[in-house]
Structures are given as structure tokens and as C-alpha cells.
Design an enzyme around this catalytic site. Structure first.
Site, PDB file in Angstrom:
ATOM      1  N   LYS A  86      -2.914  -1.035   6.778  1.00 12.19           N
ATOM      2  CA  LYS A  86      -3.814  -2.353   6.355  1.00 12.19           C
ATOM      3  C   LYS A  86      -4.023  -2.662   7.790  1.00 12.19           C
ATOM      4  O   LYS A  86      -3.522  -2.231   8.858  1.00 12.19           O
ATOM      5  CB  LYS A  86      -3.538  -3.215   5.501  1.00 12.19           C
ATOM      6  N   SER A  98     -10.528   7.260  -2.495  1.00 11.58           N
ATOM      7  CA  SER A  98     -11.052   6.940  -1.445  1.00 11.58           C
ATOM      8  C   SER A  98     -10.653   8.110  -0.794  1.00 11.58           C
ATOM      9  O   SER A  98     -10.839   8.963   0.147  1.00 11.58           O
ATOM     10  CB  SER A  98     -10.337   6.195  -0.823  1.00 11.58           C
ATOM     11  N   LYS A 130       1.964   1.650  -3.728  1.00 10.55           N
ATOM     12  CA  LYS A 130       0.581   2.287  -4.389  1.00 10.55           C
ATOM     13  C   LYS A 130       0.270   3.988  -4.270  1.00 10.55           C
ATOM     14  O   LYS A 130      -0.525   4.530  -5.120  1.00 10.55           O
ATOM     15  CB  LYS A 130      -0.537   0.671  -4.188  1.00 10.55           C
ATOM     16  N   GLN A 176       0.965  -0.681  -0.253  1.00  5.53           N
ATOM     17  CA  GLN A 176       0.056  -0.184   0.087  1.00  5.53           C
ATOM     18  C   GLN A 176       0.112   1.237   0.261  1.00  5.53           C
ATOM     19  O   GLN A 176       0.488   2.137  -0.269  1.00  5.53           O
ATOM     20  CB  GLN A 176      -0.372  -0.092   1.588  1.00  5.53           C
ATOM     21  N   ASP A 216     -12.336  -3.970   1.693  1.00  7.80           N
ATOM     22  CA  ASP A 216     -11.644  -4.640   1.419  1.00  7.80           C
ATOM     23  C   ASP A 216     -11.996  -5.855   0.904  1.00  7.80           C
ATOM     24  O   ASP A 216     -13.340  -6.290   1.125  1.00  7.80           O
ATOM     25  CB  ASP A 216     -10.080  -5.121   1.403  1.00  7.80           C
ATOM     26  N   THR A 223     -12.199   1.251  -8.053  1.00  5.34           N
ATOM     27  CA  THR A 223     -10.821  -0.069  -8.548  1.00  5.34           C
ATOM     28  C   THR A 223     -11.049  -0.670  -9.970  1.00  5.34           C
ATOM     29  O   THR A 223     -10.265  -1.189 -10.342  1.00  5.34           O
ATOM     30  CB  THR A 223     -10.722  -1.457  -6.666  1.00  5.34           C
TER      31      THR A 223
HETATM   32  P1  NDP Z   1     -14.762  -9.294  -2.111  1.00  4.19           P
HETATM   33  O1  NDP Z   1     -14.963  -9.399  -1.354  1.00  4.19           O
HETATM   34  O2  NDP Z   1     -15.653  -8.152  -2.632  1.00  4.19           O
HETATM   35  O3  NDP Z   1     -14.797  -9.754  -3.770  1.00  4.19           O
HETATM   36  C1  NDP Z   1     -13.473 -10.883  -3.479  1.00  4.19           C
HETATM   37  C2  NDP Z   1     -13.829 -12.135  -4.717  1.00  4.19           C
HETATM   38  O4  NDP Z   1     -12.793 -12.842  -5.099  1.00  4.19           O
HETATM   39  C3  NDP Z   1     -14.874 -12.844  -4.375  1.00  4.19           C
HETATM   40  O5  NDP Z   1     -15.661 -13.633  -5.451  1.00  4.19           O
HETATM   41  C4  NDP Z   1     -14.133 -13.847  -3.342  1.00  4.19           C
HETATM   42  O6  NDP Z   1     -15.762 -15.447  -3.570  1.00  4.19           O
HETATM   43  C5  NDP Z   1     -13.301 -14.468  -4.077  1.00  4.19           C
HETATM   44  N1  NDP Z   1     -11.941 -14.826  -3.175  1.00  4.19           N
HETATM   45  C6  NDP Z   1     -11.780 -13.673  -2.269  1.00  4.19           C
HETATM   46  N2  NDP Z   1     -10.635 -15.055  -1.369  1.00  4.19           N
HETATM   47  C7  NDP Z   1     -10.752 -16.079  -1.788  1.00  4.19           C
HETATM   48  C8  NDP Z   1     -10.244 -16.981  -2.166  1.00  4.19           C
HETATM   49  N3  NDP Z   1      -9.219 -17.715  -1.388  1.00  4.19           N
HETATM   50  N4  NDP Z   1     -10.009 -18.175  -2.730  1.00  4.19           N
HETATM   51  C9  NDP Z   1     -10.782 -17.720  -3.692  1.00  4.19           C
HETATM   52  N5  NDP Z   1     -11.570 -16.771  -4.477  1.00  4.19           N
HETATM   53  C10 NDP Z   1     -11.622 -16.188  -3.229  1.00  4.19           C
HETATM   54  O7  NDP Z   1     -13.363  -8.297  -2.363  1.00  4.19           O
HETATM   55  P2  NDP Z   1     -12.782  -6.994  -3.480  1.00  4.19           P
HETATM   56  O8  NDP Z   1     -13.513  -7.228  -5.039  1.00  4.19           O
HETATM   57  O9  NDP Z   1     -12.796  -6.372  -3.012  1.00  4.19           O
HETATM   58  O10 NDP Z   1     -10.999  -7.691  -3.579  1.00  4.19           O
HETATM   59  C11 NDP Z   1     -10.118  -8.485  -3.945  1.00  4.19           C
HETATM   60  C12 NDP Z   1      -9.459  -8.216  -4.511  1.00  4.19           C
HETATM   61  O11 NDP Z   1      -8.857  -6.573  -4.909  1.00  4.19           O
HETATM   62  C13 NDP Z   1      -8.359  -8.112  -2.738  1.00  4.19           C
HETATM   63  O12 NDP Z   1      -7.017  -8.775  -3.180  1.00  4.19           O
HETATM   64  C14 NDP Z   1      -8.362  -6.705  -2.596  1.00  4.19           C
HETATM   65  O13 NDP Z   1      -7.673  -6.881  -1.820  1.00  4.19           O
HETATM   66  C15 NDP Z   1      -8.161  -5.955  -3.730  1.00  4.19           C
HETATM   67  N6  NDP Z   1      -8.319  -4.930  -3.936  1.00  4.19           N
HETATM   68  C16 NDP Z   1      -9.711  -4.050  -4.021  1.00  4.19           C
HETATM   69  C17 NDP Z   1     -10.155  -3.038  -3.631  1.00  4.19           C
HETATM   70  C18 NDP Z   1     -10.951  -2.443  -2.973  1.00  4.19           C
HETATM   71  O14 NDP Z   1     -11.302  -1.019  -3.367  1.00  4.19           O
HETATM   72  N7  NDP Z   1     -12.627  -2.990  -2.501  1.00  4.19           N
HETATM   73  C19 NDP Z   1      -8.880  -1.786  -3.895  1.00  4.19           C
HETATM   74  C20 NDP Z   1      -7.396  -2.625  -4.314  1.00  4.19           C
HETATM   75  C21 NDP Z   1      -7.376  -4.023  -4.229  1.00  4.19           C
HETATM   76  P3  NDP Z   1     -16.252 -15.675  -2.530  1.00  4.19           P
HETATM   77  O15 NDP Z   1     -17.595 -14.499  -2.950  1.00  4.19           O
HETATM   78  O16 NDP Z   1     -16.966 -17.197  -2.688  1.00  4.19           O
HETATM   79  O17 NDP Z   1     -16.132 -14.540  -0.938  1.00  4.19           O
END
Ligand code: NDP
Length: 444
Positions: free
Chosen positions: A126, A376, A114, A111, A166, A209
Site C-alpha cells: 500500500k 486489478s 485480501k 491487503q 484508493d 469494488t
Molecule cells: P473515494 O475517494 O472515491 O471516495 C471516498 C468517499 O468517502 C468520499 O465520498 C469521501 O468524501 C468519503 N470520505 C473519505 N474520507 C472520509 C473521512 N475521513 N470522513 C468521512 N468521509 C470520508 O474513495 P474510494 O471509494 O475508492 O474508497 C472508499 C473506501 O474503500 C476506502 O476505505 C478504500 O480504502 C476502500 N477501497 C477502495 C477500493 C477501490 O477500488 N477504490 C478497493 C477496496 C477498498 P469526500 O467526497 O468529501 O472526499
């Protein structure tokens, strides 16, 4: 031993059993090697790298709460305030059973760079908990969030540390945490971002994002003589980042044919139906089997498999280390020519190297998913002015920031003789600003 190698060994020795943190530090330090070696004497004397890899503060706390059966549950809470050289700590809160100190430190370390790349005044942090919101009632989620904030409020504030969402922390969780902060502090301030629109949130933050990822991809392709329109895209994840990446890719004329969650994945050759995906994931909070049940063209598969689908562009948007060497080989063999990370560190190091060796355009998450934290920071600006900007205003600022980020890392890579190596470019561009600020502020 070189300074870079010495510091990396120290990190491994002093932070045992934190493999994700080691991986993040190794990737950054490796690509900074040329810059560090050119200034080794000064950096070594100031212990600049030792200070960079050591969080300013790490908070670990107990989070007790009562479930619907009246049983007391206890989770671990974390906030790592990693580096405040260029602004207040900023970074999300992850709620997932896999959360531990090493994961929070890897995310906090990433972070720093970034946030620096966005060009906005925000430091790196974080946090999160091993609490799993899945399958919990709204009341249980509220009980957890209130207990979590009852400890965290002591260490955060609009000018000190501003957490956000997150994995597992969406609008519902941010709402409960904001309510509890306001109640305890008696203070209405922009202490969290990703807030609802009725109480200080920013338009376009939800989309930021995913949209930002596509703005960067569009610019990266343009600068390499390619166009996103008409391309086939595979995306993993079905959460916030994946949904809005899919939506923007389709608006730009691409066809997105996959999505996934932690149990399975969808192949939809007609193109993902975003409205249906939102209904299944955002409203019903259900599994992807429901998407397949409602759409004729979709196939549902158990387990992992998105990277085996033939595509031009791959966007991993789920979680860390979800794309390994074998996946990278399958993508390259199938003609994929560009990969950009929506998630944080979704590509393993050997897979990243394989992409680079095979001439794939590869953009690391700390650049390509920076649109979330950038927006943000725009939410923080609006809260400070007590004004709300229009969707178009925020979206156009976001686009400008993403285009700028791409040019910054492209130029940094060229300047240090690594043209096209966007991993090195992002790490160098992010690092130089933070290093200058740390040096100017003395030994703190
Ligand atoms: P969400 O919780 O909205 O979605 C995460 C998705 O990934 C879900 O579909 C989830 O499945 C799947 N997932 C999570 N963990 C696993 C795992 N161990 N194995 C397989 N699938 C998994 O999170 P975000 O979309 O917000 O975040 C996704 C990524 O983006 C993360 O790495 C986060 O750190 C990064 N990120 C997010 C930002 C944001 O603004 N939200 C900003 C920058 C980075 P299920 O539905 O089954 O839980």
C-alpha cells in the site's frame, strides 16, 4: 504469554503511535488464535508471525512540487511493500491529508489477506501521500503526481510492485502517474492498475469494488436463506466504491436510501439517483448539497448520520472507523440484519463484536471489497497478454471470484468451529495460503 499475545505486544512496542496498524494486527491475530495454537511450535521457531507483521520494505520519501502561485509545496510519500510470498506487491495509493505511516501499514497488512483470498497471485502492499487533491487545479495534481512517481518508479514494476487507486487517487491521478513512469523508464508495461481504457485499463475495473461487494452480499444472503431484492440499504460514502455499490444494489432490486461525504449526508426515500450522484461527484467534484438542490425527494444533513436510518442492510463505503459501537446499536435497534464493508476497516472492533453477538451477518472488508484488487489482477493479466477482455467477461470473472471468496471464508469458519463468524473465516483462509508459501520459501 501465548505466541499471539507476545507478537501483538511486540507490534505495539516497536510501532509506537500507529493505532490503526495495531487495530488491524489485533483483529487478525485474535481470529487466527486457534490456527496458531495448533501449530505454535513450528510457527514460533520460524518466527512466522514476527515476519508476517513486519513489512519486507518501507519507503518514505519527499515529494516537492510547485503550486499555481509559484510556491513550492512539500508532501510525504509512502510505499509499504508488506509481503510478496504469493506474488508481486499489489495495493492502492491513498491521497488524503490524514495519510501517515501507520495508516499505510494498516492498509498494507490487510491487503496481504485480501489479496490471498482472491485466489490470484498477488502479494500485499500500500502507499500514498498526505497530499490533498481536493481544491487543487489539474496542473497542480499533475505536478504532484509527476514528482511522486519520479521517486516511486525506482521501486515498482509490472513484476515487482503494481500500485492502484484508493481514496483520492482516481483515473486522473493514475493517468498522470502512468505517463511519468513511462517517460522515465521508457517502458510501456502494466505497472499501475485502474488505468484509462485507451491505455491498458480493464473494462469493469471502475465498477469492480462496488459491484463485487454486492455479488458477495447476494451470495451471503442466499446462503442464509435471504434475498436482497426488495430490501432497504444504507450506504456511506459518495466515491468510487459507494457509487457502484449503489448502482449494483439497485440492479439487484434493492432500494438504497443514503450516501455521504466528509461534510454531510443525504437521505433520499425514493432511492438514490445514481446518474445525478455521478454527475455531482465524478464530473463536478462538488459537495452533496448539489445533489439535494437538484432532487426534490432528498434531504441533506450536515455531519454524520447514515447509520440512524432504518434499513435491512448497511454497507459502509467511505473510510476507516466510520461505524462505531453507538452506530452499531442504532442499526441493530432499527432491524438491520446484514452489514458488509465496502471500505477498509470502517467498523470499529467493539461495533464488529456487537454485530456478531446480535446475530447480524457481518462480512469484513478484506473479503467483501476484494473485487477491486481482484479486477486489478485481471487488468495485469490482460496487460501481460496484450489483450482486452469484454465487460461481460471481466464482470463474470469478478462475480465468480466473489462467490468463491464467500464460500472459502464460510468453510474456513466452519472448519475451525466458528460457523457464521466471517471475520475469523476471512482471516484464516487468507492466512493459511500466505503461511504455506512463506514456509515453503524458507527464511527470507
Ligand atoms: P473515494 O475517494 O472515491 O471516495 C471516498 C468517499 O468517502 C468520499 O465520498 C469521501 O468524501 C468519503 N470520505 C473519505 N474520507 C472520509 C473521512 N475521513 N470522513 C468521512 N468521509 C470520508 O474513495 P474510494 O471509494 O475508492 O474508497 C472508499 C473506501 O474503500 C476506502 O476505505 C478504500 O480504502 C476502500 N477501497 C477502495 C477500493 C477501490 O477500488 N477504490 C478497493 C477496496 C477498498 P469526500 O467526497 O468529501 O472526499
Amino acid at each position: 504469554m501465548s505466541y499471539v499475545d507476545e507478537v501483538y505486544s511486540m507490534v505495539v512496542e516497536k510501532n509506537p503511535a500507529q493505532p490503526e496498524f495495531h487495530q488491524a494486527v489485533k483483529e487478525v491475530l485474535e481470529s487466527l488464535r486457534v490456527v496458531i495454537e495448533a501449530n505454535e511450535e513450528a510457527y514460533r521457531k520460524d518466527a512466522l508471525l514476527e515476519r508476517l507483521v513486519t513489512p519486507e520494505r518501507q519507503l518514505l520519501f519527499r515529494v516537492p512540487w510547485v503550486d499555481d502561485k509559484g510556491q513550492v509545496q512539500v508532501n510525504n510519500g509512502f510505499r509499504v511493500q508488506f509481503n510478496s510470498a504469493i506474488g508481486p506487491y499489489k495495493g492502492g495509493l491513498r491521497l488524503h491529508p490524514s495519510v501517515n505511516l501507520g495508516i499505510i501499514k494498516f492498509l498494507g497488512f490487510e491487503q496481504i489477506f485480501k489479496n490471498s483470498l482472491t485466489g490470484l497471485p498477488i502479494g500485499g502492499g500500500k502507499g500514498g501521500s498526505d497530499f490533498d487533491p481536493k481544491g487543487k487545479s489539474d496542473r497542480e495534481v499533475m505536478a504532484f503526481c509527476q514528482s511522486f512517481m519520479t521517486e516511486l518508479y525506482k521501486y515498482i514494476g509490472a513484476d515487482t510492485d503494481v500500485p492502484a487507486g484508493d481514496i483520492g487517487t482516481g483515473a486522473r491521478e493514475i493517468g498522470y502517474m502512468f505517463g511519468q513512469y513511462k517517460r522515465i523508464r521508457g517502458l510501456y508495461e502494466g505497472v499501475l492498475t485502474g488505468k484509462g481504457l485507451s491505455y491498458g485499463g480493464s473494462l469493469a475495473r471502475t465498477e469492480a469494488t462496488g459491484y463485487g461487494l454486492l455479488y458477495l452480499v447476494e451470495e451471503m444472503l442466499k446462503c442464509n436463506g435471504k434475498d436482497i431484492a426488495g430490501k432497504t440499504v444504507v450506504i456511506s460514502g459518495a466515491g468510487n466504491v459507494a457509487i457502484y455499490a449503489t448502482q449494483k444494489a439497485q440492479q439487484l432490486g434493492a432500494k438504497v436510501v443514503t450516501c455521504s461525504d466528509s461534510t454531510g449526508w443525504i437521505y433520499d426515500p425514493e432511492g438514490i439517483d445514481v446518474a445525478l450522484l455521478k454527475e455531482v461527484k465524478e464530473v463536478k467534484r462538488a459537495r452533496l448539497t448539489e445533489y439535494a438542490a437538484a432532487r426534490k425527494s432528498a434531504e441533506y444533513h450536515e455531519g454524520k448520520g447514515v447509520w440512524t436510518v432504518k434499513c435491512d442492510i448497511a454497507l459502509p463505503c467511505a473510510t476507516q472507523n466510520e461505524l462505531n459501537l453507538e452506530d452499531a446499536k442504532a442499526l441493530v435497534a432499527n432491524g438491520c440484519f446484514a452489514v458488509a464493508e465496502g471500505a477498509n476497516m470502517p467498523t470499529t472492533m467493539d461495533a464488529t463484536e456487537y454485530f456478531q453477538k446480535n446475530g447480524i451477518l457481518f462480512c469484513p472488508g478484506k473479503a467483501s471489497n476484494a473485487g477491486g484488487v481482484a479486477t486489478s489482477a485481471l487488468e495485469m493479466s490482460q496487460n501481460s497478454e496484450r489483450l482486452s477482455w469484454t465487460f461481460e467477461e471481466v464482470d463474470s470473472k469478478l462475480k465468480g471470484i466473489m462467490v468463491n471468496i464467500f464460500h472459502n471464508l464460510d468453510e474456513a469458519a466452519k472448519k475451525y468451529g466458528m460457523e457464521g463468524n466471517y471475520v475469523a473465516g476471512a482471516n484464516i483462509a487468507g492466512f493459511l495460503k500466505v503461511a504455506e508459501a512463506m514456509t515453503a520459501q524458507g527464511i527470507v
